[in-house]
Design a protein around this motif. Structure first.
Motif, mmCIF file in Angstrom:
data_model
loop_
_atom_site.group_PDB
_atom_site.id
_atom_site.type_symbol
_atom_site.label_atom_id
_atom_site.label_comp_id
_atom_site.label_asym_id
_atom_site.label_seq_id
_atom_site.Cartn_x
_atom_site.Cartn_y
_atom_site.Cartn_z
ATOM 1 N N LEU A 154 28.041 34.272 -20.026
ATOM 2 C CA LEU A 154 27.063 33.556 -19.171
ATOM 3 C C LEU A 154 26.024 32.784 -19.911
ATOM 4 N N ASN A 155 25.386 33.665 -20.952
ATOM 5 C CA ASN A 155 24.241 33.474 -21.740
ATOM 6 C C ASN A 155 24.784 31.979 -22.625
ATOM 7 N N THR A 156 25.874 31.996 -23.174
ATOM 8 C CA THR A 156 26.294 31.011 -23.935
ATOM 9 C C THR A 156 26.296 29.487 -22.995
ATOM 10 N N ARG A 157 26.919 29.923 -21.825
ATOM 11 C CA ARG A 157 27.036 28.543 -21.144
ATOM 12 C C ARG A 157 25.731 28.166 -20.637
ATOM 13 N N MET A 158 24.921 28.996 -20.321
ATOM 14 C CA MET A 158 23.436 28.628 -19.878
ATOM 15 C C MET A 158 22.601 27.868 -21.112
ATOM 16 N N CYS A 159 22.772 28.425 -22.247
ATOM 17 C CA CYS A 159 22.142 27.874 -23.338
ATOM 18 C C CYS A 159 22.539 26.573 -23.612
ATOM 19 N N HIS A 161 24.173 24.554 -21.065
ATOM 20 C CA HIS A 161 23.886 23.889 -20.002
ATOM 21 C C HIS A 161 22.281 23.310 -20.100
ATOM 22 N N PHE A 162 21.530 24.093 -20.124
ATOM 23 C CA PHE A 162 19.954 23.587 -20.144
ATOM 24 C C PHE A 162 19.279 23.270 -21.382
ATOM 25 N N SER A 163 20.391 23.423 -22.424
ATOM 26 C CA SER A 163 19.956 22.959 -23.828
ATOM 27 C C SER A 163 18.757 23.602 -24.563
ATOM 28 N N THR A 164 18.522 24.905 -24.301
ATOM 29 C CA THR A 164 17.462 26.017 -24.809
ATOM 30 C C THR A 164 18.073 27.318 -25.016
ATOM 31 N N PRO A 165 17.553 27.804 -25.729
ATOM 32 C CA PRO A 165 17.809 29.496 -25.941
ATOM 33 C C PRO A 165 17.136 30.050 -24.680
ATOM 34 N N ILE A 166 17.971 30.991 -24.429
ATOM 35 C CA ILE A 166 17.356 32.132 -23.238
ATOM 36 C C ILE A 166 16.574 32.915 -23.407
ATOM 37 N N HIS A 167 15.719 33.132 -22.808
ATOM 38 C CA HIS A 167 14.446 34.309 -22.786
ATOM 39 C C HIS A 167 14.627 34.841 -21.403
ATOM 40 N N TRP A 168 14.976 36.231 -21.424
ATOM 41 C CA TRP A 168 15.148 37.078 -20.273
ATOM 42 C C TRP A 168 13.763 37.844 -20.197
ATOM 43 N N HIS A 169 12.770 37.424 -19.214
ATOM 44 C CA HIS A 169 11.598 37.994 -18.928
ATOM 45 C C HIS A 169 11.676 38.846 -17.536
ATOM 46 N N VAL A 170 10.853 39.994 -17.486
ATOM 47 C CA VAL A 170 10.914 40.856 -16.527
ATOM 48 C C VAL A 170 10.346 39.895 -15.188
ATOM 49 N N ALA A 171 10.875 39.927 -14.101
ATOM 50 C CA ALA A 171 10.516 39.342 -12.940
ATOM 51 C C ALA A 171 9.282 39.981 -12.210
ATOM 52 N N LYS A 172 8.365 38.949 -11.871
ATOM 53 C CA LYS A 172 6.994 39.302 -11.336
ATOM 54 C C LYS A 172 7.277 39.325 -9.849
#
Length: 173
Positions: A154-159, A161-172
């Motif tokens: 999923l991370n590979t496909r999102m990267c 799809h969005f043309s950007t590296p994925i940064h997973w941050h904690v949800a506020k």
């Protein structure tokens, strides 16, 4: 009796090692900068954002943020909207993480919110390998019905799809 437990343990250890290698590969290819738990930067989820939580330190569960709830594909095949607390209930993760871009803004596909909302209270034949939460999330993002087995896929496909590296941050929340 102990033999099946040994095989199960070896299988889980193998899965964990494989996942660790895949994560390292994704990091070197610039697909993921921060995995869940590596960043404590708080980010407010927005409609259509991809969120995740951990399951027993080995697996990840994903969903789509919709109006302060998370639309997920449950293990029995029900597509439902749950509160953030319910999303975490029965899983080992204590935090929810949001997929973000390099500017630490949530990655959203406007269609994801609509696609997820339209599927609420429907059933989809759940299968851990062929039709799981990651495939559901990808379908909401892209509109494509493709097999996705693992969180790293999923991370590979999102990267891409969005043309950007994925940064997973904690949800506020």
């Amino acid at each position: 009796m102990p033999a099946p437990l040994v095989w199960l343990g070896l299988g889980l250890a193998s899965l964990y090692a494989s996942d660790s290698l895949t994560k390292a590969y994704q990091r070197t290819k610039g697909r993921v900068v921060y995995y869940p738990g590596e960043s404590e930067l708080p980010v407010k989820p927005v409609n259509g954002a991809v969120v995740t939580c951990g399951i027993f330190g080995v697996f990840d569960h994903t969903g789509i943020w919709c109006d302060d709830h998370i639309v997920e594909l449950k293990g029995n095949g029900l597509i439902r909207g749950v509160s953030p607390e319910r999303f975490l209930h029965g899983r080992s993760g204590e935090k929810i993480y949001v997929a973000c871009d390099q500017a630490d803004q949530p990655l959203i596909a406007p269609e994801a919110f609509q696609r997820a909302s339209e599927q609420l209270f429907q059933y989809s034949r759940y299968h851990v390998l062929d039709n799981n939460c990651h495939r559901f999330v990808w379908q909401c993002l892209s509109g494509q019905r493709e097999r996705l087995t693992r969180f790293t896929e999923l991370n590979t496909r999102m990267c891409q799809h969005f043309s950007t590296p994925i940064h997973w941050h904690v949800a506020k929340l």
